[in-house]
Write a protein that holds these residues in place. Structure first.
Motif, mmCIF file in Angstrom:
data_model
loop_
_atom_site.group_PDB
_atom_site.id
_atom_site.type_symbol
_atom_site.label_atom_id
_atom_site.label_comp_id
_atom_site.label_asym_id
_atom_site.label_seq_id
_atom_site.Cartn_x
_atom_site.Cartn_y
_atom_site.Cartn_z
ATOM 1 N N PRO A 94 14.332 25.742 -0.043
ATOM 2 C CA PRO A 94 14.408 25.936 1.411
ATOM 3 C C PRO A 94 13.920 27.317 1.858
ATOM 4 O O PRO A 94 13.295 27.436 2.910
ATOM 5 C CB PRO A 94 15.892 25.758 1.738
ATOM 6 N N LEU A 95 14.184 28.361 1.071
ATOM 7 C CA LEU A 95 13.721 29.706 1.425
ATOM 8 C C LEU A 95 12.206 29.734 1.560
ATOM 9 O O LEU A 95 11.668 30.363 2.466
ATOM 10 C CB LEU A 95 14.180 30.730 0.381
ATOM 11 N N TYR A 96 11.512 29.042 0.680
ATOM 12 C CA TYR A 96 10.053 28.993 0.763
ATOM 13 C C TYR A 96 9.619 28.354 2.082
ATOM 14 O O TYR A 96 8.706 28.856 2.747
ATOM 15 C CB TYR A 96 9.454 28.229 -0.420
ATOM 16 N N ALA A 97 10.266 27.271 2.457
ATOM 17 C CA ALA A 97 9.906 26.589 3.708
ATOM 18 C C ALA A 97 10.122 27.506 4.908
ATOM 19 O O ALA A 97 9.241 27.657 5.762
ATOM 20 C CB ALA A 97 10.719 25.303 3.861
ATOM 21 N N VAL A 98 11.272 28.144 4.960
ATOM 22 C CA VAL A 98 11.594 29.021 6.099
ATOM 23 C C VAL A 98 10.652 30.217 6.142
ATOM 24 O O VAL A 98 10.122 30.578 7.204
ATOM 25 C CB VAL A 98 13.072 29.476 6.015
ATOM 26 N N GLU A 99 10.408 30.844 4.990
ATOM 27 C CA GLU A 99 9.516 32.008 4.960
ATOM 28 C C GLU A 99 8.076 31.620 5.258
ATOM 29 O O GLU A 99 7.322 32.403 5.831
ATOM 30 C CB GLU A 99 9.627 32.745 3.625
ATOM 31 N N SER A 100 7.669 30.405 4.888
ATOM 32 C CA SER A 100 6.324 29.925 5.236
ATOM 33 C C SER A 100 6.162 29.831 6.747
ATOM 34 O O SER A 100 5.137 30.234 7.305
ATOM 35 C CB SER A 100 6.060 28.557 4.603
ATOM 36 N N LEU A 101 7.198 29.314 7.409
ATOM 37 C CA LEU A 101 7.143 29.207 8.871
ATOM 38 C C LEU A 101 7.109 30.596 9.505
ATOM 39 O O LEU A 101 6.357 30.833 10.456
ATOM 40 C CB LEU A 101 8.330 28.396 9.389
ATOM 41 N N ARG A 102 7.898 31.526 8.976
ATOM 42 C CA ARG A 102 7.877 32.894 9.508
ATOM 43 C C ARG A 102 6.504 33.534 9.299
ATOM 44 O O ARG A 102 6.017 34.257 10.161
ATOM 45 C CB ARG A 102 8.964 33.735 8.845
ATOM 46 N N SER A 103 5.901 33.271 8.155
ATOM 47 C CA SER A 103 4.569 33.802 7.878
ATOM 48 C C SER A 103 3.551 33.262 8.881
ATOM 49 O O SER A 103 2.717 34.006 9.407
ATOM 50 C CB SER A 103 4.155 33.441 6.448
ATOM 51 N N LEU A 104 3.626 31.976 9.156
ATOM 52 C CA LEU A 104 2.710 31.387 10.145
ATOM 53 C C LEU A 104 2.977 31.950 11.539
ATOM 54 O O LEU A 104 2.044 32.134 12.326
ATOM 55 C CB LEU A 104 2.841 29.866 10.139
ATOM 56 N N ALA A 105 4.224 32.245 11.851
ATOM 57 C CA ALA A 105 4.534 32.880 13.144
ATOM 58 C C ALA A 105 3.951 34.288 13.189
ATOM 59 O O ALA A 105 3.395 34.705 14.216
ATOM 60 C CB ALA A 105 6.043 32.912 13.371
ATOM 61 N N ASP A 106 4.043 35.025 12.087
ATOM 62 C CA ASP A 106 3.461 36.366 12.025
ATOM 63 C C ASP A 106 1.952 36.320 12.247
ATOM 64 O O ASP A 106 1.365 37.242 12.801
ATOM 65 C CB ASP A 106 3.743 37.027 10.677
ATOM 66 N N GLN A 107 1.329 35.226 11.811
ATOM 67 C CA GLN A 107 -0.123 35.069 11.948
ATOM 68 C C GLN A 107 -0.513 34.507 13.318
ATOM 69 O O GLN A 107 -1.700 34.377 13.616
ATOM 70 C CB GLN A 107 -0.652 34.147 10.850
ATOM 71 N N GLY A 108 0.466 34.135 14.129
ATOM 72 C CA GLY A 108 0.174 33.599 15.448
ATOM 73 C C GLY A 108 -0.096 32.111 15.470
ATOM 74 O O GLY A 108 -0.432 31.558 16.518
ATOM 75 N N VAL A 109 0.031 31.437 14.333
ATOM 76 C CA VAL A 109 -0.197 29.991 14.278
ATOM 77 C C VAL A 109 0.973 29.257 14.922
ATOM 78 O O VAL A 109 0.792 28.227 15.571
ATOM 79 C CB VAL A 109 -0.400 29.531 12.818
ATOM 80 N N LEU A 110 2.184 29.800 14.743
ATOM 81 C CA LEU A 110 3.372 29.279 15.395
ATOM 82 C C LEU A 110 3.856 30.326 16.381
ATOM 83 O O LEU A 110 3.735 31.524 16.124
ATOM 84 C CB LEU A 110 4.489 29.001 14.381
ATOM 85 N N ILE A 111 4.399 29.871 17.508
ATOM 86 C CA ILE A 111 4.980 30.811 18.460
ATOM 87 C C ILE A 111 6.453 30.449 18.666
ATOM 88 O O ILE A 111 6.837 29.284 18.605
ATOM 89 C CB ILE A 111 4.229 30.829 19.819
ATOM 90 N N SER A 112 7.230 31.474 18.874
ATOM 91 C CA SER A 112 8.661 31.289 19.048
ATOM 92 C C SER A 112 8.943 30.708 20.428
ATOM 93 O O SER A 112 8.422 31.172 21.437
ATOM 94 C CB SER A 112 9.376 32.632 18.885
ATOM 95 N N ALA A 113 9.786 29.677 20.429
ATOM 96 C CA ALA A 113 10.221 29.056 21.675
ATOM 97 C C ALA A 113 11.740 28.942 21.607
ATOM 98 O O ALA A 113 12.288 27.899 21.303
ATOM 99 C CB ALA A 113 9.569 27.688 21.852
ATOM 100 N N GLY A 114 12.397 30.074 21.815
ATOM 101 C CA GLY A 114 13.851 30.110 21.674
ATOM 102 C C GLY A 114 14.216 30.095 20.205
ATOM 103 O O GLY A 114 13.780 30.933 19.435
#
Length: 168
Positions: A94-114
């Motif tokens: 699970p840590l890999y999944a969560v950190e992957s999403l954070r990495s994509l957010a850092d790259q601007g691929v995902l944006i935070s919505a709450g």
């Protein structure tokens, strides 16, 4: 005794031998007392010897479906290629999944919505580092030079240190 006692311990593999001896003594002393010792540990022969007196539950990696549910619970309408990329390299961690999403957010691929993410751009599997070590290294690379020096000093100094020691 007025009520049952719960003792929760984290990262027991780092415990001193004195603490492990105390826990063994507690198990012997407790008898029929309502005491629950709940400990989390990575594999460690000292901890396994202690756990032989009680019950040990091994946590297994999450399945591909469970990782997909974790991603879908965090990202609005996640594309299947995002889930597949995380499942392919994550080994069910699970840590890999969560950190992957954070990495994509850092790259601007995902944006935070709450408390969730929204997909903003195309997801390419090469945007996700292949290991937890690489994920952490990529996040550290994003730090400003001063913050990176501080993290480096803290890693050498250990879990507890005085701020002045890190400043040197």
């Amino acid at each position: 005794r007025a009520a049952p006692l719960i003792v929760a311990l984290d990262e027991l593999q780092f415990a001193s031998q004195d603490l492990l001896d105390f826990l063994a003594h507690l198990q012997e002393w407790a008898g029929d007392e309502a005491i629950l010792v709940l400990a989390q540990s990575r594999p460690d022969t000292r901890v396994q010897a202690l756990a032989a007196r009680g019950r040990m539950i091994d946590l297994m990696p999450l399945s591909a479906v469970q990782i997909g549910e974790l991603v879908a619970g965090t990202v609005d309408d996640p594309p299947s290629d995002l889930i597949q990329a995380i499942v392919a390299d994550g080994g069910g961690v699970p840590l890999y999944a969560v950190e992957s999403l954070r990495s994509l957010a850092d790259q601007g691929v995902l944006i935070s919505a709450g408390s969730r993410y929204m997909v903003r751009g195309a997801v390419n599997a090469t945007q996700i580092p292949p290991t937890i070590r690489a994920l952490v290294a990529a996040r550290l690379d994003l730090l400003a030079p001063g913050a990176r020096r501080l993290v480096s000093a803290a890693a050498v100094l250990g879990e507890r240190f005085v701020p002045e020691a890190a400043a040197e």
